[in-house]
Design a protein around this motif. Sequence first.
Motif, PDB file in Angstrom:
ATOM      1  N   SER B  56       0.813  -1.296   0.100  1.00 34.35           N
ATOM      2  CA  SER B  56      -0.114  -0.066  -0.229  1.00 34.35           C
ATOM      3  C   SER B  56       1.116   1.194   0.166  1.00 34.35           C
ATOM      4  N   ILE B  57       0.044   2.476  -0.304  1.00 33.18           N
ATOM      5  CA  ILE B  57       1.123   3.502  -0.238  1.00 33.18           C
ATOM      6  C   ILE B  57       1.206   4.001   1.203  1.00 33.18           C
ATOM      7  N   THR B  58       2.262   4.660   1.704  1.00 34.74           N
ATOM      8  CA  THR B  58       2.726   5.036   2.904  1.00 34.74           C
ATOM      9  C   THR B  58       3.651   6.045   2.813  1.00 34.74           C
ATOM     10  N   ASP B  59       3.891   7.127   3.978  1.00 40.14           N
ATOM     11  CA  ASP B  59       4.984   7.983   3.985  1.00 40.14           C
ATOM     12  C   ASP B  59       6.048   7.568   4.987  1.00 40.14           C
ATOM     13  N   ARG B  60       5.754   6.213   5.758  1.00 36.03           N
ATOM     14  CA  ARG B  60       6.592   5.691   6.628  1.00 36.03           C
ATOM     15  C   ARG B  60       7.583   4.438   6.217  1.00 36.03           C
ATOM     16  N   ASP B  61       8.297   4.081   7.036  1.00 39.33           N
ATOM     17  CA  ASP B  61       8.912   2.745   6.644  1.00 39.33           C
ATOM     18  C   ASP B  61       8.030   1.667   6.217  1.00 39.33           C
ATOM     19  N   ILE B  76      -5.333 -12.016   5.545  1.00 41.61           N
ATOM     20  CA  ILE B  76      -5.026 -10.882   4.684  1.00 41.61           C
ATOM     21  C   ILE B  76      -6.091 -10.858   3.433  1.00 41.61           C
ATOM     22  N   MET B  77      -6.365  -9.316   3.615  1.00 44.06           N
ATOM     23  CA  MET B  77      -7.406  -9.035   2.406  1.00 44.06           C
ATOM     24  C   MET B  77      -6.664  -8.583   1.096  1.00 44.06           C
ATOM     25  N   VAL B  78      -6.989  -9.027  -0.042  1.00 40.95           N
ATOM     26  CA  VAL B  78      -6.343  -8.653  -1.263  1.00 40.95           C
ATOM     27  C   VAL B  78      -7.151  -7.985  -1.974  1.00 40.95           C
ATOM     28  N   VAL B  79      -6.636  -6.506  -2.067  1.00 39.34           N
ATOM     29  CA  VAL B  79      -7.467  -5.604  -2.988  1.00 39.34           C
ATOM     30  C   VAL B  79      -6.803  -4.940  -4.148  1.00 39.34           C
ATOM     31  N   GLU B  80      -7.485  -4.296  -5.076  1.00 37.60           N
ATOM     32  CA  GLU B  80      -6.953  -3.905  -6.508  1.00 37.60           C
ATOM     33  C   GLU B  80      -5.762  -2.582  -6.208  1.00 37.60           C
ATOM     34  N   ASP B  81      -6.432  -1.839  -5.423  1.00 36.76           N
ATOM     35  CA  ASP B  81      -5.481  -0.573  -5.149  1.00 36.76           C
ATOM     36  C   ASP B  81      -6.009   0.192  -3.864  1.00 36.76           C
ATOM     37  N   PRO B  82      -5.048   0.737  -3.527  1.00 36.72           N
ATOM     38  CA  PRO B  82      -5.200   1.573  -1.933  1.00 36.72           C
ATOM     39  C   PRO B  82      -6.560   1.971  -1.775  1.00 36.72           C
ATOM     40  N   ARG B  83      -7.376   2.744  -2.721  1.00 31.72           N
ATOM     41  CA  ARG B  83      -8.772   3.348  -2.695  1.00 31.72           C
ATOM     42  C   ARG B  83      -9.614   2.011  -2.090  1.00 31.72           C
ATOM     43  N   ASP B  84      -9.593   0.715  -2.591  1.00 31.45           N
ATOM     44  CA  ASP B  84     -10.396  -0.084  -2.078  1.00 31.45           C
ATOM     45  C   ASP B  84     -10.220  -0.535  -0.719  1.00 31.45           C
ATOM     46  N   MET B  85      -8.946  -0.687  -0.550  1.00 31.22           N
ATOM     47  CA  MET B  85      -8.452  -0.837   1.268  1.00 31.22           C
ATOM     48  C   MET B  85      -8.869   0.475   2.060  1.00 31.22           C
ATOM     49  N   GLY B  96      -8.302  -7.445  10.120  1.00 28.64           N
ATOM     50  CA  GLY B  96      -7.137  -8.185   9.564  1.00 28.64           C
ATOM     51  C   GLY B  96      -6.254  -7.211   8.899  1.00 28.64           C
ATOM     52  N   ARG B  97      -5.178  -7.762   7.933  1.00 30.61           N
ATOM     53  CA  ARG B  97      -4.258  -6.809   7.313  1.00 30.61           C
ATOM     54  C   ARG B  97      -4.597  -6.922   5.685  1.00 30.61           C
ATOM     55  N   TYR B  98      -3.859  -6.216   4.844  1.00 31.26           N
ATOM     56  CA  TYR B  98      -4.431  -6.054   3.612  1.00 31.26           C
ATOM     57  C   TYR B  98      -2.955  -6.534   2.547  1.00 31.26           C
ATOM     58  N   HIS B  99      -3.366  -6.639   1.476  1.00 35.35           N
ATOM     59  CA  HIS B  99      -2.386  -6.711   0.546  1.00 35.35           C
ATOM     60  C   HIS B  99      -2.782  -5.965  -0.876  1.00 35.35           C
ATOM     61  N   VAL B 100      -2.175  -5.064  -1.291  1.00 29.03           N
ATOM     62  CA  VAL B 100      -2.659  -4.389  -2.636  1.00 29.03           C
ATOM     63  C   VAL B 100      -1.718  -4.639  -3.816  1.00 29.03           C
ATOM     64  N   LEU B 101      -2.509  -5.324  -4.728  1.00 32.24           N
ATOM     65  CA  LEU B 101      -2.063  -5.778  -6.054  1.00 32.24           C
ATOM     66  C   LEU B 101      -1.667  -4.706  -6.888  1.00 32.24           C
ATOM     67  N   HIS B 102      -2.222  -3.577  -6.785  1.00 35.19           N
ATOM     68  CA  HIS B 102      -1.858  -2.337  -7.680  1.00 35.19           C
ATOM     69  C   HIS B 102      -2.533  -2.800  -9.244  1.00 35.19           C
ATOM     70  N   GLY B 103      -3.519  -3.253  -9.432  1.00 32.12           N
ATOM     71  CA  GLY B 103      -4.174  -3.498 -10.611  1.00 32.12           C
ATOM     72  C   GLY B 103      -4.816  -5.090 -10.909  1.00 32.12           C
ATOM     73  N   THR B 104      -5.407  -5.538 -11.894  1.00 25.82           N
ATOM     74  CA  THR B 104      -5.936  -6.569 -12.152  1.00 25.82           C
ATOM     75  C   THR B 104      -5.370  -7.455 -13.465  1.00 25.82           C
ATOM     76  N   ILE B 105      -5.244  -8.678 -13.462  1.00 24.47           N
ATOM     77  CA  ILE B 105      -4.701  -9.212 -14.695  1.00 24.47           C
ATOM     78  C   ILE B 105      -5.686  -8.815 -15.903  1.00 24.47           C
ATOM     79  N   SER B 106      -5.231  -8.105 -17.008  1.00 23.14           N
ATOM     80  CA  SER B 106      -6.107  -7.748 -18.032  1.00 23.14           C
ATOM     81  C   SER B 106      -5.177  -7.912 -19.170  1.00 23.14           C
ATOM     82  N   PRO B 107      -5.318  -9.105 -19.797  1.00 20.12           N
ATOM     83  CA  PRO B 107      -4.575  -9.363 -21.148  1.00 20.12           C
ATOM     84  C   PRO B 107      -4.904  -8.264 -22.432  1.00 20.12           C
ATOM     85  N   ILE B 108      -6.022  -7.868 -22.260  1.00 23.64           N
ATOM     86  CA  ILE B 108      -6.276  -6.757 -23.266  1.00 23.64           C
ATOM     87  C   ILE B 108      -5.590  -5.484 -23.057  1.00 23.64           C
ATOM     88  N   ASN B 109      -5.182  -5.146 -21.824  1.00 22.17           N
ATOM     89  CA  ASN B 109      -4.455  -3.945 -21.530  1.00 22.17           C
ATOM     90  C   ASN B 109      -2.953  -4.624 -21.375  1.00 22.17           C
TER      91      ASN B 109
END
Lengths: 191, 191
Positions: B56-61, B76-85, B96-109
């Motif tokens: 996720s995005i942070t300004d700390r270590d 661990i909840m897996v989300v697409e981006d920090p906004r969903d978190m 619980g905790r999170y994990h941010v994927l930063h997108g989804t699988i998209s062969p077209i893109n």
Amino acid sequence: MTRLIEELAKLPGIGGKSAQRLAFHIINMPTENAAALAEAITNAKKSIKLCPVCCSITDRDICSICDDPKRDSGVIMVVEDPRDMAAYERTREYRGRYHVLHGTISPINGIGPDKLKIKELLGRISSDVREIIIATNPNVEGEATAMYLSRLLKPLGVKVTRIASGVPIGGDLEYVDDVTLTKALEYRTEM
Amino acid sequence: MTRLIEELAKLPGIGGKSAQRLAFHIINMPTENAAALAEAITNAKKSIKLCPVCCSITDRDICSICDDPKRDSGVIMVVEDPRDMAAYERTREYRGRYHVLHGTISPINGIGPDKLKIKELLGRISSDVREIIIATNPNVEGEATAMYLSRLLKPLGVKVTRIASGVPIGGDLEYVDDVTLTKALEYRTEM
């Protein structure tokens, strides 16, 4: 003419101007067409009645779903009104039967359990019924009605389930309200 | 001035006219306020980085959630981006905790699994992790990503769940699309 406009304006989604336009159209119709329309209205009201089994509306002795031997009579989906039943029929996924409550418990509006088709539902519970799916709307009245029915049915030894609340298909987590997100988490299933 | 308008117009939701209005406002600002704004932009970009644990995005270590000993590290909840978190954090229901994927699988893109933070997720799986909740959006890419992750994670012996799709809270069955109704039926739970 004024009476015709007044009567038409009572229909939902038809305001004064639309009623006037419809009235003028009816006036200009050939007499037999106007008579056919009037007859269709009278007959619909006369011939439509509640199915004695599921309490849905029908123009037959027993509605076409209750009368269909291919539908699974071991599963009954409880809905608020015939439009919700029509919505599930459109999906072509559900092969069980229905029961129409004709409303929800709503103390504010003076609607108690006795005003709904709950006695009729209880009358349908037998050893053949494996599951009752409660598909009332996920709002305050719908949830209260679901809880009430669950407490009534579970002591009879029947499995009671509730349709899921969650993120609608095509929806975006970011724009979904908090309660729905919480429900989506609560109703999560193993993949 | 033209360059400032051009730069501002690149921001989302800001068209040519808004950019011009903002530019004129900035021109009329006291010099120190304009400098503070410019510095805030530079600093944000400089100090914001990805949390090495959850991405996720942070300004700390390490981000405040990964650093919080009160959060359950077994889920661990897996989300697409920090906004969903952020959306799930607003509910205050998930501990619980999170994990941010930063997108989804998209062969077209042209976005394959290697472009997402999947390696980092696999690196977090240990015997302490009891459940991975996949909370990608319920659309084509989100579902495909959920399936991909499920196939990857299940052989590791971890329980994988998916947030429910269904009728949103306050929604009306009559106005809900067919696929959502089908999912609400599929995800039904015992009361």
